[in-house]
Design an enzyme around this catalytic site. Structure first.
Site, PDB file in Angstrom:
ATOM      1  N   GLU A 278       1.247  -1.184  -0.251  1.00  0.00           N
ATOM      2  CA  GLU A 278       0.156   0.044  -0.309  1.00  0.00           C
ATOM      3  C   GLU A 278       1.246   1.399   0.414  1.00  0.00           C
ATOM      4  O   GLU A 278       0.546   2.244  -0.289  1.00  0.00           O
ATOM      5  CB  GLU A 278      -0.878  -0.377   1.035  1.00  0.00           C
ATOM      6  N   HIS A 299       8.427 -26.274   1.051  1.00  0.00           N
ATOM      7  CA  HIS A 299       7.678 -27.411   1.122  1.00  0.00           C
ATOM      8  C   HIS A 299       6.705 -26.545   0.186  1.00  0.00           C
ATOM      9  O   HIS A 299       6.004 -27.844  -0.275  1.00  0.00           O
ATOM     10  CB  HIS A 299       7.655 -28.241   2.400  1.00  0.00           C
ATOM     11  N   LYS A 411     -13.875   1.958  -3.368  1.00  0.00           N
ATOM     12  CA  LYS A 411     -14.505   2.731  -2.502  1.00  0.00           C
ATOM     13  C   LYS A 411     -15.872   2.846  -2.557  1.00  0.00           C
ATOM     14  O   LYS A 411     -16.573   3.061  -2.473  1.00  0.00           O
ATOM     15  CB  LYS A 411     -13.828   3.744  -1.323  1.00  0.00           C
TER      16      LYS A 411
HETATM   17  O1  PA5 Z   1      -2.871   1.115   5.842  1.00  0.00           O
HETATM   18  C1  PA5 Z   1      -3.971   2.403   5.970  1.00  0.00           C
HETATM   19  O2  PA5 Z   1      -4.092   3.939   5.836  1.00  0.00           O
HETATM   20  C2  PA5 Z   1      -5.246   1.048   5.656  1.00  0.00           C
HETATM   21  O3  PA5 Z   1      -4.941   0.329   4.853  1.00  0.00           O
HETATM   22  C3  PA5 Z   1      -5.660   1.168   7.096  1.00  0.00           C
HETATM   23  O4  PA5 Z   1      -5.452   1.366   7.903  1.00  0.00           O
HETATM   24  C4  PA5 Z   1      -7.009   1.005   6.140  1.00  0.00           C
HETATM   25  O5  PA5 Z   1      -8.158   1.475   5.436  1.00  0.00           O
HETATM   26  C5  PA5 Z   1      -8.476   1.597   7.498  1.00  0.00           C
HETATM   27  O6  PA5 Z   1      -8.181   2.823   7.218  1.00  0.00           O
HETATM   28  P1  PA5 Z   1      -8.491   3.194   8.781  1.00  0.00           P
HETATM   29  O7  PA5 Z   1      -8.169   2.891  10.229  1.00  0.00           O
HETATM   30  O8  PA5 Z   1      -9.138   4.736   8.401  1.00  0.00           O
HETATM   31  O9  PA5 Z   1     -10.543   2.589   9.133  1.00  0.00           O
END
Ligand code: PA5
Length: 444
Positions: A278, A299, A411
């Site tokens: 990410e 394995h 989203k």
């Molecule tokens: O790393 C990130 O920003 C995302 O993976 C968030 O952790 C995830 O989308 C969850 O977001 P939030 O904590 O706002 O619910």
């Protein structure tokens, strides 16, 4: 301290697949600028580096009250708001629920079957629900929150809010508003910290403390790692070195395999994968991370790594002291004589070393982190190390490692499907898409 051994990343060991000292030195100038940006916290999100300095008393106090009143602790969150907690629990309290109370569940999806199963196990009269969302509005977390809020209301009537703890932005967001209005206990996720860099905030520390983990140790480990990674010189700074190696390797190897030789670090591999994917998957760049585990994947995956496409760079995590060992007794089975007088700790280390050597002989670059012992102190070091490596690699790529613009479209389309106001155009796009799919001839 955890140490980084990158011998097998270099051309002396990995041949033409390896790197040279000149390759690393060619980044010195850019790393100097990155270093000064880090020191001055040029981007506010670099505040994750200051989390080790926080005072953990409030988190421990909330955890104590949970422990005193609850038989179950249910964390609702997703992505960075769940993976860190799972990582800490798996690493430091394996098999926790079989031996301890409150039993801890982490629900990080909207699979109805999983939540139904959890609800069939827990006693809502004795369950604290920890809703974790930095933004305060993530659809998956808010959906499960609505279900639990409703269920708690049925059981506790007006007192339901005592059983909810909201871990969220200190000031804004839907959850913050609800928490204030309905009187939930709250813990802050510092505004500057992005989800996947938040494990050392209340996001990961509250569940850890509920499980009886020494969160001071986690913070101290992270702090000491940051001190070790504060040198400007890449040859003295393991995080800058690792970032530089991954950046350089990323030009030719597009898969990053993390392979800790420990069952307890399997979840750590998954935490790393989110962090790496990410943060760095932007502008047509980034490596695909693979969450592995030694020796198990020898394995399963090793054949591919050895003789498949040469598109991987491997990071091993070795544990020096497993904290336990078991001897192999054998007086009478001749064919297994070679195992006599050895123990499991020796075998797992032998397999790790053999795999590293086999890979480098096949020209597959690999490096290793040596972890003295898997306790809260060294886990804190691991967290901070990989977070900093990720940030540095992102800066070398020239991207912002702290945002995730690529997840917005999915989203928004989901909001359209779920009839959220303001997303009517997205709904229309989905309806058009469905028509197209209906008419498609590519179906069997
Ligand atoms: O790393 C990130 O920003 C995302 O993976 C968030 O952790 C995830 O989308 C969850 O977001 P939030 O904590 O706002 O619910």
């Amino acid at each position: 301290m955890i140490t980084l051994d990158f011998t097998n990343m270099m051309s002396e060991a990995a041949g033409s697949n390896g790197l040279s000292a000149e390759d690393i030195n060619s980044l010195k100038h850019r790393l100097k600028k990155i270093h000064s940006d880090i020191v001055s916290r040029q981007l506010p999100e670099l505040f994750f580096l200051d989390l080790p300095d926080q005072d953990e008393d409030e988190i421990n106090a909330v955890a104590d009250s949970v422990k005193n009143h609850s038989d179950y602790f249910l964390l609702l969150g997703i992505g960075g708001s769940a993976l860190g907690a799972r990582t800490v629990l798996d690493a430091l309290k394996p098999f926790y629920n079989l031996k301890n109370s409150p039993k801890i569940f982490i629900y990080d999806n909207v699979d109805p079957n999983t939540l139904a199963s959890i609800l069939s196990i827990i006693d809502l009269k004795k369950t604290t629900v920890n809703v974790v969302t930095k933004s305060g509005g993530t659809v998956e977390t808010m959906a499960s929150f609505l279900i639990l809020r409703n269920a708690l209301k049925k059981v506790h009537k007006d007192a339901y809010s005592r059983w909810i703890i909201a871990t969220t932005d200190p000031e804004k967001g839907i959850l913050r508003d609800i928490a204030v209005r309905e009187g939930f206990r709250t813990l802050p996720v510092p505004a500057e910290v992005s989800g996947r860099f938040s494990v050392l905030s209340a996001v990961g520390l509250l569940p850890a403390s509920v499980a009886g983990i020494n969160i001071k140790g986690l913070l101290k480990g992270a702090k000491d790692m940051f001190i070790k990674c504060s040198e400007e010189d890449v040859w003295k700074n393991p995080a800058y070195m690792c970032g530089a190696l991954m950046y350089l390797m990323g030009q030719k190897k597009n898969i990053s395999v993390l392979i800790p030789y420990s069952d307890r670090l399997k979840a750590f591999s998954e935490w790393y994968c989110q962090l790496w994917a990410e943060s760095l998957g932007k502008d047509n760049r980034g490596q695909t991370p693979y969450p592995s585990k030694g020796v198990t994947d020898q394995h399963s995956q090793l054949q591919l790594w050895m003789q498949g496409p040469k598109d991987k760079v491997m990071t091993f995590i070795g544990i020096e002291d497993y904290g336990a060992d078991i001897s192999l007794h054998n007086e009478d089975i001749k064919s297994l004589d070679y195992l006599r007088n050895h123990c499991l700790g020796e075998l797992i280390k032998a397999e790790q070393e053999a795999t590293e050597l086999a890979l480098v002989k096949a020209g597959i670059p690999n490096m290793r982190l040596n972890v003295p012992l898997l306790d809260s102190y060294y886990l804190g070091q691991l967290f901070l190390f990989f977070e900093l490596v990720t940030a540095v690699t992102g800066f070398l790529y020239g991207i912002n490692p702290f945002n995730q613009p690529g997840v917005e479209e999915g989203k928004n389309l989901t909001y359209g499907i779920m009839d959220r106001e303001g997303y009517e155009d997205k709904k229309q796009e989905v309806l058009d898409y469905r028509e197209k799919i209906k008419e498609s001839k590519y179906k069997i």
